[in-house]
Design an enzyme around this catalytic site. Structure first.
Site, PDB file in Angstrom:
ATOM      1  N   TYR A 177      73.077  91.997 -44.915  1.00  0.00           N
ATOM      2  CA  TYR A 177      73.594  90.700 -44.450  1.00  0.00           C
ATOM      3  C   TYR A 177      74.054  89.857 -45.633  1.00  0.00           C
ATOM      4  CZ  TYR A 177      73.727  86.343 -41.710  1.00  0.00           C
ATOM      5  OH  TYR A 177      74.120  85.181 -41.080  1.00  0.00           O
ATOM      6  N   SER A 208      76.758  81.957 -45.001  1.00  0.00           N
ATOM      7  CA  SER A 208      75.357  81.680 -44.684  1.00  0.00           C
ATOM      8  C   SER A 208      74.696  81.175 -45.954  1.00  0.00           C
ATOM      9  CB  SER A 208      74.678  82.988 -44.254  1.00  0.00           C
ATOM     10  OG  SER A 208      73.275  82.876 -44.299  1.00  0.00           O
TER      11      SER A 208
HETATM   12  P1  NAD Z   1      75.227  84.520 -32.158  1.00  0.00           P
HETATM   13  O1  NAD Z   1      74.648  85.877 -32.212  1.00  0.00           O
HETATM   14  O2  NAD Z   1      74.797  83.610 -31.074  1.00  0.00           O
HETATM   15  O3  NAD Z   1      76.821  84.554 -32.107  1.00  0.00           O
HETATM   16  C1  NAD Z   1      77.578  85.547 -32.747  1.00  0.00           C
HETATM   17  C2  NAD Z   1      78.667  85.981 -31.787  1.00  0.00           C
HETATM   18  O4  NAD Z   1      79.475  86.976 -32.435  1.00  0.00           O
HETATM   19  C3  NAD Z   1      78.105  86.621 -30.518  1.00  0.00           C
HETATM   20  O5  NAD Z   1      78.744  86.055 -29.404  1.00  0.00           O
HETATM   21  C4  NAD Z   1      78.459  88.112 -30.669  1.00  0.00           C
HETATM   22  O6  NAD Z   1      78.656  88.761 -29.442  1.00  0.00           O
HETATM   23  C5  NAD Z   1      79.718  88.016 -31.493  1.00  0.00           C
HETATM   24  N1  NAD Z   1      80.020  89.248 -32.245  1.00  0.00           N
HETATM   25  C6  NAD Z   1      79.168  89.996 -32.972  1.00  0.00           C
HETATM   26  N2  NAD Z   1      79.815  91.034 -33.517  1.00  0.00           N
HETATM   27  C7  NAD Z   1      81.108  90.917 -33.147  1.00  0.00           C
HETATM   28  C8  NAD Z   1      82.274  91.678 -33.409  1.00  0.00           C
HETATM   29  N3  NAD Z   1      82.226  92.758 -34.196  1.00  0.00           N
HETATM   30  N4  NAD Z   1      83.429  91.282 -32.857  1.00  0.00           N
HETATM   31  C9  NAD Z   1      83.480  90.191 -32.051  1.00  0.00           C
HETATM   32  N5  NAD Z   1      82.414  89.426 -31.780  1.00  0.00           N
HETATM   33  C10 NAD Z   1      81.233  89.787 -32.322  1.00  0.00           C
HETATM   34  O7  NAD Z   1      74.895  83.863 -33.580  1.00  0.00           O
HETATM   35  P2  NAD Z   1      75.456  82.543 -34.305  1.00  0.00           P
HETATM   36  O8  NAD Z   1      74.336  81.926 -34.989  1.00  0.00           O
HETATM   37  O9  NAD Z   1      76.281  81.731 -33.385  1.00  0.00           O
HETATM   38  O10 NAD Z   1      76.388  83.214 -35.432  1.00  0.00           O
HETATM   39  C11 NAD Z   1      77.670  82.703 -35.776  1.00  0.00           C
HETATM   40  C12 NAD Z   1      77.925  82.951 -37.249  1.00  0.00           C
HETATM   41  O11 NAD Z   1      77.024  82.161 -38.029  1.00  0.00           O
HETATM   42  C13 NAD Z   1      77.706  84.397 -37.703  1.00  0.00           C
HETATM   43  O12 NAD Z   1      78.705  84.748 -38.628  1.00  0.00           O
HETATM   44  C14 NAD Z   1      76.363  84.337 -38.404  1.00  0.00           C
HETATM   45  O13 NAD Z   1      76.198  85.352 -39.352  1.00  0.00           O
HETATM   46  C15 NAD Z   1      76.432  82.966 -39.023  1.00  0.00           C
HETATM   47  N6  NAD Z   1      75.144  82.406 -39.401  1.00  0.00           N
HETATM   48  C16 NAD Z   1      74.169  82.240 -38.460  1.00  0.00           C
HETATM   49  C17 NAD Z   1      72.953  81.664 -38.842  1.00  0.00           C
HETATM   50  C18 NAD Z   1      71.846  81.408 -37.864  1.00  0.00           C
HETATM   51  O14 NAD Z   1      70.742  81.057 -38.302  1.00  0.00           O
HETATM   52  N7  NAD Z   1      72.056  81.519 -36.563  1.00  0.00           N
HETATM   53  C19 NAD Z   1      72.754  81.306 -40.179  1.00  0.00           C
HETATM   54  C20 NAD Z   1      73.765  81.499 -41.097  1.00  0.00           C
HETATM   55  C21 NAD Z   1      74.966  82.049 -40.691  1.00  0.00           C
END
Ligand code: NAD
Length: 278
Positions: free
Chosen positions: A167, A154
């Protein structure tokens, strides 16, 4: 057109959000897909996680593109469960060529209010989960002499913000873990790189709990109310990017031709990375 023809890609957290976007794009380009997701809420995460219906929708979108999709309910924090996911993928599809350690949870809480349960959840999913994913796929990739590992950090993995201690700690950790993996796996034809997204339009950011935290001055704040705050985290004047923008970076790093790009961090964050040195 079929840059990933007959490649096999594992994507954790593939039921929705960025994971789904990666799965659909890889399928579009010819890959068969293994997704896993926990598909259950966490008692300490303030927004809903994916559901079995979300996972079924990713499967439908992959199959609609003429590719196969194995979807398994598994928690990335559980090493045995991740080993079982990889064993199943290899048994059915023969190999895992690409692993995208994408599952993650966000937790906005100020330091004194981070409970042990919340800390453990964030570390288990965001850091241990990435380790478990790498550990599960490395034996099969090493045997094949080929692999593309992409982890998801991130912009908070190279900076910090108030309320993001747990985080941010895990996302910095993902970068260290991935760089170590890149070095260890270098002799085996396996690359390991990080993507570092900014604010991406998924349920992780678009939820009542985060909106309320960002605008405590308002009752029931909506997207318009939080946009100006999210925009300050980026350098370019945009509050949110689309999941498919991260997918473009993932596809680049996952490509067979990216053979000599390893140990890198690729930001997709509207210029936020320009503010940090690391
Ligand atoms: P999201 O919440 O839509 O997707 C995350 C997915 O991970 C969900 O489907 C959730 O059910 C699944 N999940 C959570 N914990 C889990 C576990 N222990 N085992 C298996 N599955 C699990 O959010 P996203 O934005 O698609 O996130 C994807 C990645 O991107 C994450 O690592 C997040 O930290 C990272 N990220 C997101 C953002 C943002 O702004 N959305 C920014 C930087 C990084």
């Amino acid at each position: 057109m079929n840059a990933f023809a007959d490649r096999i890609a594992l994507i954790t957290g593939g039921a929705r959000g960025q994971g789904r976007a990666h799965a659909v794009a890889l399928a579009e380009l010819g890959a068969d897909i293994v997704i896993c997701d926990r598909c259950a809420d966490s008692p300490v995460v303030a927004y809903p996680l994916a559901t079995p219906a979300d996972m079924a929708e990713t499967v439908r979108l992959v199959e609609e593109r003429g590719r196969r999709c194995i979807a398994l309910q598994a928690d990335t924090g559980d090493r045995a469960a991740m080993d079982a996911v990889v064993t199943r993928g290899v048994a059915e599809f023969g190999r895992i060529d690409i692993a995208i350690a994408n599952a993650g949870v966000s937790a906005a809480a100020s330091l004194p209010r981070i409970s042990s349960e919340l800390w453990d959840e964030v570390v288990s999913t965001n850091l241990t989960g990435v380790f478990n994913t790498i550990a599960a796929v490395v034996p099969a990739m090493t045997a094949a002499g080929y692999g593309r590992i992409i982890t998801v950090s991130s912009m908070m993995g190279r900076s910090a913000a108030p309320g993001m201690a747990a985080y941010s700690a895990t996302k910095w950790g993902v970068i260290g873990l991935t760089k170590a993996a890149a070095l260890e796996l270098a002799p085996h034809g396996i690359t390991a790189n990080v993507v570092a997204p900014g604010n991406i339009s998924t349920p992780m950011v678009h939820n009542e709990a985060l909106y309320a935290r960002m605008r405590p001055d308002l009752d029931n704040p909506g997207r318009d109310d939080v946009e100006p705050i999210f925009a300050t985290l980026h350098a370019q004047p945009v509050a949110f990017l689309e999941p498919e923008e991260v997918t473009r970076a993932v596809l680049f790093l996952a490509d067979e031709k990216s053979a000599h790009i390893t140990g890198t961090v690729m930001p997709v964050d509207a210029g936020a990375a320009a503010r940090v040195t690391a």
